[in-house]
Design a protein around this motif. Structure first.
Motif, PDB file in Angstrom:
ATOM      1  N   ARG A  69       6.115   1.512  -9.767  1.00 38.88           N
ATOM      2  CA  ARG A  69       7.145   2.543  -9.863  1.00 38.88           C
ATOM      3  C   ARG A  69       7.455   3.055  -8.476  1.00 38.88           C
ATOM      4  O   ARG A  69       6.655   2.893  -7.546  1.00 38.88           O
ATOM      5  CB  ARG A  69       6.676   3.712 -10.742  1.00 38.88           C
ATOM      6  CG  ARG A  69       6.210   3.356 -12.135  1.00 38.88           C
ATOM      7  CD  ARG A  69       5.564   4.556 -12.790  1.00 38.88           C
ATOM      8  NE  ARG A  69       4.433   5.037 -11.974  1.00 38.88           N
ATOM      9  CZ  ARG A  69       3.916   6.246 -12.056  1.00 38.88           C
ATOM     10  NH1 ARG A  69       4.422   7.118 -12.897  1.00 38.88           N
ATOM     11  NH2 ARG A  69       2.899   6.606 -11.287  1.00 38.88           N
ATOM     12  N   GLU A  70       8.603   3.699  -8.329  1.00 36.20           N
ATOM     13  CA  GLU A  70       8.938   4.284  -7.034  1.00 36.20           C
ATOM     14  C   GLU A  70       7.923   5.358  -6.650  1.00 36.20           C
ATOM     15  O   GLU A  70       7.606   5.533  -5.461  1.00 36.20           O
ATOM     16  CB  GLU A  70      10.349   4.884  -7.074  1.00 36.20           C
ATOM     17  CG  GLU A  70      10.825   5.471  -5.754  1.00 36.20           C
ATOM     18  CD  GLU A  70      10.884   4.461  -4.624  1.00 36.20           C
ATOM     19  OE1 GLU A  70      10.819   4.888  -3.452  1.00 36.20           O
ATOM     20  OE2 GLU A  70      10.998   3.243  -4.902  1.00 36.20           O
ATOM     21  N   ALA A  71       7.384   6.067  -7.642  1.00 40.32           N
ATOM     22  CA  ALA A  71       6.387   7.095  -7.352  1.00 40.32           C
ATOM     23  C   ALA A  71       5.159   6.509  -6.668  1.00 40.32           C
ATOM     24  O   ALA A  71       4.500   7.188  -5.871  1.00 40.32           O
ATOM     25  CB  ALA A  71       5.979   7.813  -8.638  1.00 40.32           C
ATOM     26  N   ASP A  72       4.831   5.238  -6.954  1.00 36.36           N
ATOM     27  CA  ASP A  72       3.679   4.612  -6.316  1.00 36.36           C
ATOM     28  C   ASP A  72       3.837   4.574  -4.800  1.00 36.36           C
ATOM     29  O   ASP A  72       2.858   4.713  -4.051  1.00 36.36           O
ATOM     30  CB  ASP A  72       3.487   3.185  -6.833  1.00 36.36           C
ATOM     31  CG  ASP A  72       3.077   3.140  -8.296  1.00 36.36           C
ATOM     32  OD1 ASP A  72       2.805   4.220  -8.864  1.00 36.36           O
ATOM     33  OD2 ASP A  72       3.036   2.039  -8.860  1.00 36.36           O
ATOM     34  N   ARG A  73       5.062   4.379  -4.332  1.00 35.81           N
ATOM     35  CA  ARG A  73       5.314   4.340  -2.892  1.00 35.81           C
ATOM     36  C   ARG A  73       4.956   5.685  -2.246  1.00 35.81           C
ATOM     37  O   ARG A  73       4.395   5.739  -1.159  1.00 35.81           O
ATOM     38  CB  ARG A  73       6.781   3.995  -2.629  1.00 35.81           C
ATOM     39  CG  ARG A  73       7.123   3.696  -1.179  1.00 35.81           C
ATOM     40  CD  ARG A  73       8.601   3.350  -1.026  1.00 35.81           C
ATOM     41  NE  ARG A  73       9.023   2.331  -1.963  1.00 35.81           N
ATOM     42  CZ  ARG A  73       8.819   1.028  -1.775  1.00 35.81           C
ATOM     43  NH1 ARG A  73       8.201   0.607  -0.686  1.00 35.81           N
ATOM     44  NH2 ARG A  73       9.244   0.164  -2.680  1.00 35.81           N
ATOM     45  N   HIS A  74       5.274   6.761  -2.929  1.00 36.94           N
ATOM     46  CA  HIS A  74       4.987   8.087  -2.392  1.00 36.94           C
ATOM     47  C   HIS A  74       3.493   8.405  -2.478  1.00 36.94           C
ATOM     48  O   HIS A  74       2.949   9.095  -1.611  1.00 36.94           O
ATOM     49  CB  HIS A  74       5.822   9.131  -3.120  1.00 36.94           C
ATOM     50  CG  HIS A  74       7.284   8.817  -3.130  1.00 36.94           C
ATOM     51  ND1 HIS A  74       7.953   8.399  -2.004  1.00 36.94           N
ATOM     52  CD2 HIS A  74       8.205   8.810  -4.134  1.00 36.94           C
ATOM     53  CE1 HIS A  74       9.221   8.165  -2.307  1.00 36.94           C
ATOM     54  NE2 HIS A  74       9.391   8.401  -3.583  1.00 36.94           N
ATOM     55  N   VAL A  75       2.809   7.875  -3.504  1.00 40.00           N
ATOM     56  CA  VAL A  75       1.356   8.011  -3.579  1.00 40.00           C
ATOM     57  C   VAL A  75       0.714   7.330  -2.369  1.00 40.00           C
ATOM     58  O   VAL A  75      -0.180   7.884  -1.714  1.00 40.00           O
ATOM     59  CB  VAL A  75       0.807   7.406  -4.881  1.00 40.00           C
ATOM     60  CG1 VAL A  75      -0.718   7.361  -4.846  1.00 40.00           C
ATOM     61  CG2 VAL A  75       1.274   8.197  -6.093  1.00 40.00           C
ATOM     62  N   LEU A  76       1.181   6.133  -2.056  1.00 41.33           N
ATOM     63  CA  LEU A  76       0.624   5.406  -0.914  1.00 41.33           C
ATOM     64  C   LEU A  76       0.915   6.131   0.394  1.00 41.33           C
ATOM     65  O   LEU A  76       0.096   6.140   1.309  1.00 41.33           O
ATOM     66  CB  LEU A  76       1.182   3.984  -0.877  1.00 41.33           C
ATOM     67  CG  LEU A  76       0.715   3.054  -2.001  1.00 41.33           C
ATOM     68  CD1 LEU A  76       1.383   1.688  -1.876  1.00 41.33           C
ATOM     69  CD2 LEU A  76      -0.799   2.893  -1.987  1.00 41.33           C
ATOM     70  N   HIS A  77       2.094   6.716   0.484  1.00 41.77           N
ATOM     71  CA  HIS A  77       2.426   7.491   1.677  1.00 41.77           C
ATOM     72  C   HIS A  77       1.419   8.621   1.872  1.00 41.77           C
ATOM     73  O   HIS A  77       0.899   8.837   2.988  1.00 41.77           O
ATOM     74  CB  HIS A  77       3.835   8.063   1.551  1.00 41.77           C
ATOM     75  CG  HIS A  77       4.203   9.044   2.620  1.00 41.77           C
ATOM     76  ND1 HIS A  77       4.372   8.688   3.941  1.00 41.77           N
ATOM     77  CD2 HIS A  77       4.411  10.390   2.564  1.00 41.77           C
ATOM     78  CE1 HIS A  77       4.681   9.767   4.652  1.00 41.77           C
ATOM     79  NE2 HIS A  77       4.713  10.804   3.837  1.00 41.77           N
TER      80      HIS A  77
END
Length: 397
Positions: free
Chosen positions: A66-74
């Motif tokens: 999900r796009e939210a995963d990218r922000h989690v990784l950030h």
């Protein structure tokens, strides 16, 4: 969000896991794997620990779901970078907090709320220092801009504190009852609705008696079905079994749940069991409405005097856990958080508070450039209208 290659991100994640301790991390992943059962409780566990799961999946070469995963990784990369930014005592405190977050009932979400808050304030042009970790200050972050300083307390409160009928208690009850309902439905085909009112609520606080309450309610539901009674009641629960007559009863489960939600309201707890064309719906409510915003008010009143020094403007950055999108939307549409926040700002305990922010998981996992959540400025505070603080304190509603 600055672009980073997958290799850089994985390297940062490995640094983070190494700092946490690979043994502790491996044990945590094994705990989540064991808990990932095909039950409501299993799915709730995985949602609760979504941060850890995204980190582990990406470490192992998995993609972003999900796009939210990218922000989690950030945020996970920021968590890794923070190790090198802290003093030696700060790193020791940071390691202790991480160990606590990855043990028992702990979650990483609180620390990631801290990182996200700091990141958003940097986006607004503030310099950030982690005084809570580095110096053991009661507050978490110190903002600096144009010679002005402000303290930020990053705190987390579960919405369950404002509910009499706890969501996880309901999940546990449904998981207990569901196998029995499937057997019963196979023997008694049809469409049924079991309405429950629980005057004393249902909680999962660490009370030795609470498992007995769940077991007792489970037994009462089974007895009602086995004895083919329409109703039973006492001081703890009022149960009524009726035919399910909603127009959507023959539709798909998502449509049925939507119609049930409209029928029983947003605070009702719902569960649907289907067996070979038969349907059994359970709908439960506590005796009083949820008071989530009021619980946030009480929590802020408790922490403000002890976590802010009173020597600088203070910001309470509140993270509301155990909320889904519908809960958050309802709190916003009804202006409940705004009302309670503004009432709190009139209290003596809020004398040093210049602003309050409220966020949920949805805002936490949004892009750092998005100023998600709600913010309420204390108009009576002397620093409320200072240009240097405007980006951090201006009301969003």
């Amino acid at each position: 969000m600055a672009h980073r290659s997958d290799t850089q991100t994985v390297a940062a994640l490995e640094t983070f896991v190494g700092f946490v301790g690979k043994r502790l991390w491996t044990e945590r992943m094994a705990f989540l794997e064991r808990g990932a059962t095909p039950t409501l409780a299993g799915r709730a566990l995985l949602r609760r620990h979504a941060v850890e799961r995204v980190i582990e999946r990406f470490r192992r070469g998995g993609g972003l779901q999900r796009e939210a995963d990218r922000h989690v990784l950030h945020l996970a990369v920021l968590a890794s970078q923070l190790i090198g930014e802290l003093t030696i005592p700060g790193r020791a405190r940071y390691a202790a907090r991480l160990r606590e977050a990855l043990s028992g009932d702990g979650v990483l979400i609180g620390l990631f709320h801290l990182l996200a808050t700091a990141d958003r304030q940097r986006q607004h042009g503030f310099e950030i220092s982690y005084d809570g970790l580095d110096d053991g200050a009661p507050y978490d972050l110190l903002l600096t801009r144009d010679g002005l300083e402000a303290e930020i307390v990053c705190d987390i409160i579960s919405a369950e504190q404002g509910r009499d009928l706890h969501r996880y208690a309901w999940i546990q009850l449904v998981d207990r009852v569901d196998p029995d309902l499937q057997v019963w439905l196979a023997q008694h085909p049809g469409r049924y609705l079991l309405k429950m009112t629980l005057p004393n609520g249902l909680r999962t606080d660490r009370d030795p008696a609470e498992p007995c309450v769940l077991a007792s309610l489970h037994r009462r539901i089974n007895a009602l079905l086995v004895e083919r009674r329409r109703a039973c009641h006492d001081q703890a629960a009022v149960l009524r079994l009726d035919p399910l007559v909603l127009a959507a009863a023959r539709g798909e489960a998502p449509d049925l749940l939507g119609r049930l939600r409209r029928e029983f309201g947003p605070e009702a707890h719902l569960a649907v069991t289907a067996e070979r064309g038969s349907v059994f719906v359970m709908a439960a409510r506590a005796a009083r409405e949820d008071e989530i915003a009021q619980a946030v008010h009480r929590h802020m009143a408790a922490i403000a005097p002890t976590r802010l020094t009173g020597t600088r403007p203070g910001i309470l950055a509140m993270f509301l856990e155990d909320l889904d999108r519908a809960d958050w939307r309802l709190l916003c549409e009804r202006l409940e958080l705004e009302g309670e926040a503004r009432q709190f700002l009139t209290r003596p305990e809020a004398r040093s508070v210049v602003a309050i922010t409220c966020t949920s998981r949805r805002e936490l996992f949004a892009a750092p450039s998005e100023d998600g959540g709600l913010r309420f400025r204390n108009q009576a505070h002397p620093a409320a209208k200072l240009p240097a603080l405007a980006a951090a304190v201006l009301s969003t509603v």
